[in-house]
Design an enzyme around this catalytic site. Structure first.
Site, PDB file in Angstrom:
ATOM      1  N   CYS A  81      -3.276   0.292   7.188  1.00 14.73           N
ATOM      2  CA  CYS A  81      -2.527   1.546   7.084  1.00 14.73           C
ATOM      3  C   CYS A  81      -2.819   2.470   8.259  1.00 14.73           C
ATOM      4  O   CYS A  81      -1.924   3.173   8.737  1.00 14.73           O
ATOM      5  CB  CYS A  81      -2.813   2.213   5.748  1.00 14.73           C
ATOM      6  SG  CYS A  81      -2.168   1.230   4.363  1.00 14.73           S
ATOM      7  N   HIS A 100       0.838  -1.191   0.000  1.00 11.93           N
ATOM      8  CA  HIS A 100       0.000   0.000   0.000  1.00 11.93           C
ATOM      9  C   HIS A 100       0.874   1.242   0.000  1.00 11.93           C
ATOM     10  O   HIS A 100       1.997   1.236   0.518  1.00 11.93           O
ATOM     11  CB  HIS A 100      -0.895   0.025   1.237  1.00 11.93           C
ATOM     12  CG  HIS A 100      -2.034  -0.926   1.183  1.00 11.93           C
ATOM     13  ND1 HIS A 100      -3.244  -0.670   1.777  1.00 11.93           N
ATOM     14  CD2 HIS A 100      -2.163  -2.164   0.617  1.00 11.93           C
ATOM     15  CE1 HIS A 100      -4.065  -1.676   1.576  1.00 11.93           C
ATOM     16  NE2 HIS A 100      -3.428  -2.599   0.882  1.00 11.93           N
ATOM     17  N   GLU A 122       0.711   4.032   1.704  1.00 11.42           N
ATOM     18  CA  GLU A 122       1.084   4.522   3.031  1.00 11.42           C
ATOM     19  C   GLU A 122       2.250   3.735   3.617  1.00 11.42           C
ATOM     20  O   GLU A 122       3.176   4.320   4.209  1.00 11.42           O
ATOM     21  CB  GLU A 122      -0.093   4.428   4.017  1.00 11.42           C
ATOM     22  CG  GLU A 122      -1.292   5.250   3.618  1.00 11.42           C
ATOM     23  CD  GLU A 122      -2.348   4.463   2.870  1.00 11.42           C
ATOM     24  OE1 GLU A 122      -3.538   4.717   3.089  1.00 11.42           O
ATOM     25  OE2 GLU A 122      -1.973   3.591   2.035  1.00 11.42           O
ATOM     26  N   CYS A 175      -6.940   2.332   5.079  1.00 14.14           N
ATOM     27  CA  CYS A 175      -7.594   1.076   5.434  1.00 14.14           C
ATOM     28  C   CYS A 175      -7.168   0.701   6.871  1.00 14.14           C
ATOM     29  O   CYS A 175      -6.337   1.390   7.469  1.00 14.14           O
ATOM     30  CB  CYS A 175      -7.182  -0.006   4.440  1.00 14.14           C
ATOM     31  SG  CYS A 175      -5.461  -0.554   4.641  1.00 14.14           S
TER      32      CYS A 175
END
Length: 147
Positions: free
Chosen positions: A85, A52, A54, A82
């Site tokens: 993260c 991801h 992040e 999410c």
């Protein structure tokens, strides 16, 4: 530089992900007005649920700054984090989270749930909707091309 300036950089990273067929999410970590980490979604390319934006940005910032505590840093991300993260933001002690588009399917800064409202040992300041229309439009355009 302003929040919008840093979010524009995150949007640029998100666009690069879209160009590679990835869901367009980009992130930058900033300390004292300087970008110290960048990331973008690469789940398909990396075949990893962990790839991801992040997490990439946080990992890059930790490597550059030589430690895991990002208490002097802001994280700019084009999409509401999410659960994974959001947990990384908490664990890295990010001072401030700024995100663009809300995520009604997995957002954990208020859309589905708010992990930041729970009594963890750290709670960042949160700013939502920074270039939110631009972030949402990028996502909408990406998914409309898939359908």
């Amino acid at each position: 530089m302003t929040d919008d300036d840093f979010m524009r950089r995150a949007l640029s990273l998100a666009s690069a992900s879209a160009a590679e067929g990835e869901v367009p999410v980009g992130a930058v970590v900033v300390r004292r007005g300087e970008i110290v980490g960048e990331g973008r979604n690469r789940r398909e390319r990396g075949k990893s649920a962990l790839a991801h934006a992040e997490l990439e940005a946080i990992a890059a910032a930790c490597a550059r700054l030589g430690g895991w505590r990002l208490w002097e840093c802001e994280l700019y991300v084009t999409l509401e984090p999410c659960p994974m993260c959001a947990g990384a933001v908490i664990n890295a002690r990010v001072r401030r989270l700024i995100y663009g588009a809300a995520d009604p399917k997995a957002g954990c800064a208020g859309s589905v749930t708010d992990l930041f409202a729970l009594p963890f040992n750290h709670r960042p300041d949160i700013t939502s909707g920074c270039l939110g229309k631009e972030s949402a439009a990028l996502l909408k355009g990406f998914f409309s091309k898939l359908r």
